[in-house]
Write an enzyme that holds these catalytic residues in place. Structure first.
Site, PDB file in Angstrom:
ATOM      1  N   CYS A 230      14.004  10.918   5.955  1.00 42.24           N
ATOM      2  CA  CYS A 230      13.749  10.752   7.539  1.00 42.24           C
ATOM      3  C   CYS A 230      15.275  10.759   8.224  1.00 42.24           C
ATOM      4  O   CYS A 230      15.276  10.916   9.416  1.00 42.24           O
ATOM      5  CB  CYS A 230      12.937   9.376   7.525  1.00 42.24           C
ATOM      6  SG  CYS A 230      13.940   8.011   6.655  1.00 42.24           S
TER       7      CYS A 230
ATOM      8  N   GLU B 157      10.073   1.642  10.507  1.00 41.71           N
ATOM      9  CA  GLU B 157      10.970   2.648  10.266  1.00 41.71           C
ATOM     10  C   GLU B 157      10.334   3.915  10.299  1.00 41.71           C
ATOM     11  O   GLU B 157       9.545   4.358   9.492  1.00 41.71           O
ATOM     12  CB  GLU B 157      11.512   2.340   8.662  1.00 41.71           C
ATOM     13  CG  GLU B 157      12.175   1.146   8.310  1.00 41.71           C
ATOM     14  CD  GLU B 157      13.599   0.622   8.853  1.00 41.71           C
ATOM     15  OE1 GLU B 157      14.091   1.933   9.389  1.00 41.71           O
ATOM     16  OE2 GLU B 157      14.145  -0.128   9.033  1.00 41.71           O
TER      17      GLU B 157
ATOM     18  N   GLU C 256      10.671  16.412  14.434  1.00 41.86           N
ATOM     19  CA  GLU C 256      10.961  16.361  13.083  1.00 41.86           C
ATOM     20  C   GLU C 256      10.266  17.299  12.336  1.00 41.86           C
ATOM     21  O   GLU C 256       8.991  17.271  12.314  1.00 41.86           O
ATOM     22  CB  GLU C 256      10.667  14.856  12.706  1.00 41.86           C
ATOM     23  CG  GLU C 256      11.072  14.539  11.272  1.00 41.86           C
ATOM     24  CD  GLU C 256      10.797  12.710  10.958  1.00 41.86           C
ATOM     25  OE1 GLU C 256       9.708  12.581  11.353  1.00 41.86           O
ATOM     26  OE2 GLU C 256      11.570  12.250  10.465  1.00 41.86           O
TER      27      GLU C 256
ATOM     28  N   LYS D  50       0.858  -1.081  -0.074  1.00 38.46           N
ATOM     29  CA  LYS D  50      -0.018  -0.153   0.099  1.00 38.46           C
ATOM     30  C   LYS D  50       0.883   1.218  -0.062  1.00 38.46           C
ATOM     31  O   LYS D  50       1.425   1.391   0.830  1.00 38.46           O
ATOM     32  CB  LYS D  50      -0.800   0.034   1.252  1.00 38.46           C
ATOM     33  CG  LYS D  50      -1.905   0.942   1.225  1.00 38.46           C
ATOM     34  CD  LYS D  50      -2.485   1.659   2.636  1.00 38.46           C
ATOM     35  CE  LYS D  50      -1.554   2.879   3.027  1.00 38.46           C
ATOM     36  NZ  LYS D  50      -1.446   4.025   2.205  1.00 38.46           N
TER      37      LYS D  50
HETATM   38  P1  NAD Z   1       2.225   8.740   7.954  1.00 34.78           P
HETATM   39  O1  NAD Z   1       2.717   7.921   9.019  1.00 34.78           O
HETATM   40  O2  NAD Z   1       0.954   9.623   7.979  1.00 34.78           O
HETATM   41  O3  NAD Z   1       2.090   8.096   6.426  1.00 34.78           O
HETATM   42  C1  NAD Z   1       2.836   6.953   6.155  1.00 34.78           C
HETATM   43  C2  NAD Z   1       2.365   5.551   5.456  1.00 34.78           C
HETATM   44  O4  NAD Z   1       1.482   5.311   6.570  1.00 34.78           O
HETATM   45  C3  NAD Z   1       1.014   6.046   4.492  1.00 34.78           C
HETATM   46  O5  NAD Z   1       1.286   5.175   3.628  1.00 34.78           O
HETATM   47  C4  NAD Z   1      -0.310   6.201   5.213  1.00 34.78           C
HETATM   48  O6  NAD Z   1      -1.222   5.945   4.340  1.00 34.78           O
HETATM   49  C5  NAD Z   1      -0.028   5.095   6.186  1.00 34.78           C
HETATM   50  N1  NAD Z   1      -0.879   5.371   7.379  1.00 34.78           N
HETATM   51  C6  NAD Z   1      -1.443   6.488   8.221  1.00 34.78           C
HETATM   52  N2  NAD Z   1      -2.097   6.118   9.041  1.00 34.78           N
HETATM   53  C7  NAD Z   1      -2.061   4.807   9.230  1.00 34.78           C
HETATM   54  C8  NAD Z   1      -2.398   3.968  10.397  1.00 34.78           C
HETATM   55  N3  NAD Z   1      -3.071   4.301  11.404  1.00 34.78           N
HETATM   56  N4  NAD Z   1      -2.218   2.713  10.220  1.00 34.78           N
HETATM   57  C9  NAD Z   1      -1.468   2.166   9.009  1.00 34.78           C
HETATM   58  N5  NAD Z   1      -1.029   3.074   8.156  1.00 34.78           N
HETATM   59  C10 NAD Z   1      -1.220   4.218   8.357  1.00 34.78           C
HETATM   60  O7  NAD Z   1       3.814   9.668   7.692  1.00 34.78           O
HETATM   61  P2  NAD Z   1       3.663  10.888   6.790  1.00 34.78           P
HETATM   62  O8  NAD Z   1       3.481  12.093   7.491  1.00 34.78           O
HETATM   63  O9  NAD Z   1       2.942  10.668   5.541  1.00 34.78           O
HETATM   64  O10 NAD Z   1       5.570  10.540   6.428  1.00 34.78           O
HETATM   65  C11 NAD Z   1       6.254  11.230   7.017  1.00 34.78           C
HETATM   66  C12 NAD Z   1       6.868  10.460   8.000  1.00 34.78           C
HETATM   67  O11 NAD Z   1       7.449   9.324   7.688  1.00 34.78           O
HETATM   68  C13 NAD Z   1       7.776  11.390   8.850  1.00 34.78           C
HETATM   69  O12 NAD Z   1       7.807  11.190  10.065  1.00 34.78           O
HETATM   70  C14 NAD Z   1       9.129  10.435   8.370  1.00 34.78           C
HETATM   71  O13 NAD Z   1      10.264  10.644   9.370  1.00 34.78           O
HETATM   72  C15 NAD Z   1       8.707   9.172   8.415  1.00 34.78           C
HETATM   73  N6  NAD Z   1       9.748   8.241   7.586  1.00 34.78           N
HETATM   74  C16 NAD Z   1      10.376   7.287   7.722  1.00 34.78           C
HETATM   75  C17 NAD Z   1      11.160   6.733   7.352  1.00 34.78           C
HETATM   76  C18 NAD Z   1      12.356   5.606   7.688  1.00 34.78           C
HETATM   77  O14 NAD Z   1      12.785   4.927   6.963  1.00 34.78           O
HETATM   78  N7  NAD Z   1      12.491   5.530   9.126  1.00 34.78           N
HETATM   79  C19 NAD Z   1      11.464   6.834   5.697  1.00 34.78           C
HETATM   80  C20 NAD Z   1      10.490   8.030   5.217  1.00 34.78           C
HETATM   81  C21 NAD Z   1       9.389   8.321   6.179  1.00 34.78           C
END
Ligand code: NAD
Length: 473
Positions: A279, A245, A379, A170
């Site tokens: 990230c 992650e 962040e 997804k």
């Molecule tokens: P987010 O957590 O809102 O979304 C990430 C993914 O999770 C999306 O596909 C979203 O649809 C899904 N999602 C949202 N709510 C969910 C839930 N309750 N259960 C399961 N899935 C859910 O994050 P964002 O704000 O879109 O992305 C940015 C964040 O991601 C930042 O905090 C960044 O640090 C982190 N990030 C971490 C890494 C890593 O490898 N550590 C890499 C990229 C981004």
């Protein structure tokens, strides 16, 4: 405008059960550029069921066949390179001249890397009369964010497939296009039906269904700490493996013996890449207090070199942030930095010149930041760098570790010999020394609230493996 209307489930393009769709917005123009279907519980059930049905025969496939299929997929990714690159230009806002190198080259290499490691699944380790064999963990749900959408997908998918797992992927709502191209690629190379399944939808409604699903054996999640915690909570009742992650606030420690200009350049360019939406970006630059003024001036000059603008135009080095929401989050933090009394060296709240449309933010440098300020702890996920002064290496390490995160870090010293002992004292899953670059051999993942588990390297494969002990051999 691209209208994608079907999910890829069980080796064919299937109509969704519901009739809602989601719009994908081009962050450079604020105009919808694609739409994808919005999955419901029935769609998730169908995808998980297909993955479950496909598991026994895929798990039993000789590793050499899995190797060949992954290599064929990598070759097809190379053939469709421009389409994969353009998906990132359109939806992430990545500058066209850099998007291939940033978003596509690595995933192709990652696919090849794990193709080569499929044979590891057939190795047996003997410990006296105990044989340790490796088996795939089973059906895996893969949930990814929007900042490096293909890189994140391949970091999970390639080791999962190499291990003999089947998957339901997804992508993030903002960036689904490269996943559809990958589904077409798997169809083209003849991956057996049900091994790779693709659904799109709203994370907060289908994410919990995927995490809680009793037929999913493992969930690998990359995204915010907030959603990562929810994934673990939803996964707990079925005791599935959870790989997280999550966020980061990574330090770059510059020592007094370092080449200051080279170190500051590395730090600024690292944060500004991908418009700060990385990230593991080194968003806290730790500088000897006596050098802080010089470092701030250098950082300001280097930030001004960025050419902010239309990602489709040659010459642009920094595009917009991904969404209106992300822009308002970044602006909130810039405002907080000003309120908390940090020194604004460059950038700020105004839109970049001549850019009144699109989610653009100025490359922003704050100096005289204290580590208890919100901008040093939270962040930001935008092109904002904080410079902090320190008086001794012990204090630098204390500041570096004074965070809930522990994803990455870096040390720029006179040389590797001076940097190494400092690296050993930083609590983070990775530490880059001097000008070191990303490597697939380096397991990636967090200490503390940056997550659990590792991607890439041999350890990235082991996430998708159960070890069975056969005793009495
Ligand atoms: P987010 O957590 O809102 O979304 C990430 C993914 O999770 C999306 O596909 C979203 O649809 C899904 N999602 C949202 N709510 C969910 C839930 N309750 N259960 C399961 N899935 C859910 O994050 P964002 O704000 O879109 O992305 C940015 C964040 O991601 C930042 O905090 C960044 O640090 C982190 N990030 C971490 C890494 C890593 O490898 N550590 C890499 C990229 C981004």
């Amino acid at each position: 405008m691209q209208h994608l209307t079907h999910f890829y489930i069980n080796g064919s393009w299937q109509a969704p059960h519901g009739n809602e769709c989601l719009e994908v917005v081009d962050p450079a123009t604020e105009v919808a550029c694609a739409s994808v279907p919005r999955a419901t519980q029935e769609d998730i059930d169908a995808a998980v069921h297909a993955a479950r049905q496909a598991l026994p025969s895929w798990a039993a496939t000789p590793a050499s066949e899995r190797h060949d299929l992954l290599m064929a997929a990598a070759k097809e990714m190379q053939r469709r390179y421009d389409e994969l690159r353009d998906a990132h230009v359109l939806t992430v806002g990545s500058p066209i001249e850099m998007a291939g190198a940033i978003h596509v080259d690595g995933p192709i290499e990652g696919m090849q890397y794990y193709a080569e490691r499929a044979s590891r699944m057939e190795e047996v380790e003997q410990r006296g009369s105990v044989s340790l064999v490796r088996e795939p963990i089973g059906v895996c749900a893969l949930i990814n964010p929007w900042n490096y959408p293909l890189h994140q997908l391949i970091g999970k998918l390639a080791p999962a497939l190499a291990a003999g797992c089947t998957v339901v992927a997804k992508p993030a709502e903002q960036t689904p296009l490269q996943d559809f191209i990958m589904a077409e690629i798997f169809e083209e190379v003849g991956l057996p039906p049900g091994v790779f399944n693709l659904v799109t939808g709203v994370g907060s409604d289908i994410g919990p269904i995927m995490a809680a699903h009793s037929d999913v054996d493992m969930i690998s999640f990359t995204g915010s700490t907030r959603a990562g915690v929810q994934v673990a909570e939803n996964a707990a009742p079925t005791v599935k493996r959870v790989c997280q992650e999550l966020g980061g606030k990574s330090p770059l420690v510059i020592t007094e013996n370092a080449d200051l200009e080279a170190a500051v350049r590395l730090g600024v360019e690292n944060v500004m890449a991908n418009t700060g939406q990385t990230c593991d970006a080194f968003t806290r630059m730790l500088v000897p207090r006596a050098l802080l003024k010089d470092a701030a001036a250098l950082a300001g000059n280097i930030a001004r070199e960025q050419v902010v603008g239309d990602p489709k135009r040659p010459g642009t080095t920094m595009g917009p942030v991904v969404s209106e929401r992300q822009k308002s989050i970044v602006q909130h933090f810039i405002r907080r930095g000003l309120e908390e009394g940090a020194t604004l060296v460059e950038g700020g709240l105004d839109a970049p010149d001549h850019l009144d449309r699109g989610y653009y933010v100025r490359p922003t440098i704050f100096s005289d930041v204290k580590n208890d300020m919100e901008i040093a702890q939270e962040e930001i996920f935008g092109p904002v760098l904080c410079l902090l002064g320190y008086d001794s290496i012990d204090e630098a390490i204390e500041i570096a570790n004074d965070t809930i995160y522990g994803l990455s870090s870096a040390v720029y010293a006179r040389d590797v010999n001076e940097a190494l002992p400092i690296a050993r004292r930083i609590q983070a899953g990775q530490c880059y020394l001097q000008e070191a670059e990303f490597s697939f051999e380096a397991p990636f993942g967090g200490y503390k609230q940056s997550g659990n588990g590792r991607e890439f390297g041999e350890e990235g494969l082991l996430e998708y493996v159960e070890i069975k002990s056969i005793i009495g051999t």
